[in-house]
Design a protein around this motif. Structure first.
Motif, PDB file in Angstrom:
ATOM      1  N   ARG A  30      53.409  36.201  39.313  1.00  0.00           N
ATOM      2  CA  ARG A  30      52.176  37.027  39.698  1.00  0.00           C
ATOM      3  C   ARG A  30      52.581  38.095  40.644  1.00  0.00           C
ATOM      4  O   ARG A  30      53.165  38.029  41.781  1.00  0.00           O
ATOM      5  CB  ARG A  30      51.103  36.146  40.269  1.00  0.00           C
ATOM      6  CG  ARG A  30      50.427  35.252  39.042  1.00  0.00           C
ATOM      7  CD  ARG A  30      49.252  34.647  39.866  1.00  0.00           C
ATOM      8  NE  ARG A  30      48.346  35.584  40.263  1.00  0.00           N
ATOM      9  CZ  ARG A  30      47.222  35.941  39.227  1.00  0.00           C
ATOM     10  NH1 ARG A  30      47.071  35.410  38.215  1.00  0.00           N
ATOM     11  NH2 ARG A  30      46.194  36.815  39.542  1.00  0.00           N
ATOM     12  N   THR A  33      48.430  44.055  41.762  1.00  0.00           N
ATOM     13  CA  THR A  33      48.331  45.490  41.266  1.00  0.00           C
ATOM     14  C   THR A  33      46.858  45.786  41.851  1.00  0.00           C
ATOM     15  O   THR A  33      46.017  45.357  42.270  1.00  0.00           O
ATOM     16  CB  THR A  33      48.056  45.274  39.822  1.00  0.00           C
ATOM     17  OG1 THR A  33      47.085  44.578  39.235  1.00  0.00           O
ATOM     18  CG2 THR A  33      49.568  44.838  39.066  1.00  0.00           C
ATOM     19  N   TRP A  35      43.547  47.954  42.023  1.00  0.00           N
ATOM     20  CA  TRP A  35      42.292  47.346  41.334  1.00  0.00           C
ATOM     21  C   TRP A  35      41.964  48.121  39.931  1.00  0.00           C
ATOM     22  O   TRP A  35      41.390  47.519  38.979  1.00  0.00           O
ATOM     23  CB  TRP A  35      40.949  47.341  42.164  1.00  0.00           C
ATOM     24  CG  TRP A  35      40.526  48.672  42.749  1.00  0.00           C
ATOM     25  CD1 TRP A  35      41.116  49.382  43.769  1.00  0.00           C
ATOM     26  CD2 TRP A  35      40.058  49.707  41.972  1.00  0.00           C
ATOM     27  NE1 TRP A  35      40.573  50.719  43.705  1.00  0.00           N
ATOM     28  CE2 TRP A  35      39.694  50.667  42.954  1.00  0.00           C
ATOM     29  CE3 TRP A  35      39.119  49.656  40.674  1.00  0.00           C
ATOM     30  CZ2 TRP A  35      38.950  51.890  42.394  1.00  0.00           C
ATOM     31  CZ3 TRP A  35      38.219  50.735  40.441  1.00  0.00           C
ATOM     32  CH2 TRP A  35      38.252  51.885  41.208  1.00  0.00           C
ATOM     33  N   ARG A  38      43.765  47.023  36.748  1.00  0.00           N
ATOM     34  CA  ARG A  38      43.071  45.954  36.447  1.00  0.00           C
ATOM     35  C   ARG A  38      41.894  46.140  35.563  1.00  0.00           C
ATOM     36  O   ARG A  38      41.705  45.594  34.555  1.00  0.00           O
ATOM     37  CB  ARG A  38      42.790  44.731  37.431  1.00  0.00           C
ATOM     38  CG  ARG A  38      43.841  44.138  37.858  1.00  0.00           C
ATOM     39  CD  ARG A  38      43.503  42.979  39.016  1.00  0.00           C
ATOM     40  NE  ARG A  38      44.699  42.625  39.799  1.00  0.00           N
ATOM     41  CZ  ARG A  38      45.307  41.334  39.521  1.00  0.00           C
ATOM     42  NH1 ARG A  38      44.799  40.602  38.572  1.00  0.00           N
ATOM     43  NH2 ARG A  38      46.242  41.059  40.183  1.00  0.00           N
ATOM     44  N   ASP A  41      43.095  48.079  32.317  1.00  0.00           N
ATOM     45  CA  ASP A  41      43.651  47.146  31.373  1.00  0.00           C
ATOM     46  C   ASP A  41      42.480  46.067  30.708  1.00  0.00           C
ATOM     47  O   ASP A  41      42.388  46.099  29.544  1.00  0.00           O
ATOM     48  CB  ASP A  41      44.704  45.980  31.744  1.00  0.00           C
ATOM     49  CG  ASP A  41      45.906  46.647  32.393  1.00  0.00           C
ATOM     50  OD1 ASP A  41      46.227  48.115  31.914  1.00  0.00           O
ATOM     51  OD2 ASP A  41      46.783  46.163  32.890  1.00  0.00           O
TER      52      ASP A  41
END
Length: 167
Positions: A30, A33, A35, A38, A41
């Protein structure tokens, strides 16, 4: 070439200890990344699934109607698409794919059984044997041993032509 581990207290003339090969299959760790990546995506994934379901709306509604006629009627009225979809071609295609995969696996059964197990360890070559197999001359070995990363040039037969530290 395998990585080597430096052992404390050893002199430079002693062969270094070989590092263990990495576990297989490799695990993706993990990472943190931002925000917005995310969210981007997530939005792109949801849009892709919505587009996929929109293209397949008739078979999806027919499948829901087959499982629950009342839910299928509600979805059919909501989306205003007639339930005139025959699922038999999809089922025949899925059944054909399953039969094909099964027959392909059976036809390759013997070859698949003959492959070595990934749990079986292959003994590593000693560093001198690795250098000899790569065609590295004795004077070129010390820079190779000290470098953390090397860029290696080789010919079509796999013989090493040269190497330089890669920073």
């Amino acid at each position: 070439m395998q990585k080597t581990l430096a052992t404390p207290g050893d002199d430079a003339a002693a062969p270094p200890e070989l590092a263990r090969p990495p576990d297989w299959p490799p695990r993706i760790q993990r990472v943190r990344t931002q925000w917005w990546m995310r969210v981007r995506d997530l939005v792109m994934t949801l849009l892709a699934w919505m587009a996929y379901l929109w293209f397949l709306r008739e078979p999806v509604i027919a499948g829901v109607a087959w499982l629950s006629p009342s839910a299928g009627t509600y979805l059919g009225n909501l989306i205003e698409r007639p339930l005139a979809v025959d699922l038999r071609p999809y089922l025949w295609m899925a059944a054909g794919l399953m039969v094909w995969l099964g027959l392909a696996g059976l036809s390759r059964w013997r070859r698949l059984r003959q492959q070595p197990s990934r749990d079986r360890e292959v003994p590593p070559l000693l560093p001198d044997e690795q250098f000899a197999a790569a065609g590295v001359a004795l004077p070129d070995q010390p820079p190779w041993r000290e470098a953390r990363c090397l860029r290696v040039q080789h010919d079509n037969q796999g013989r090493v032509l040269g190497a330089a530290p890669d920073f």
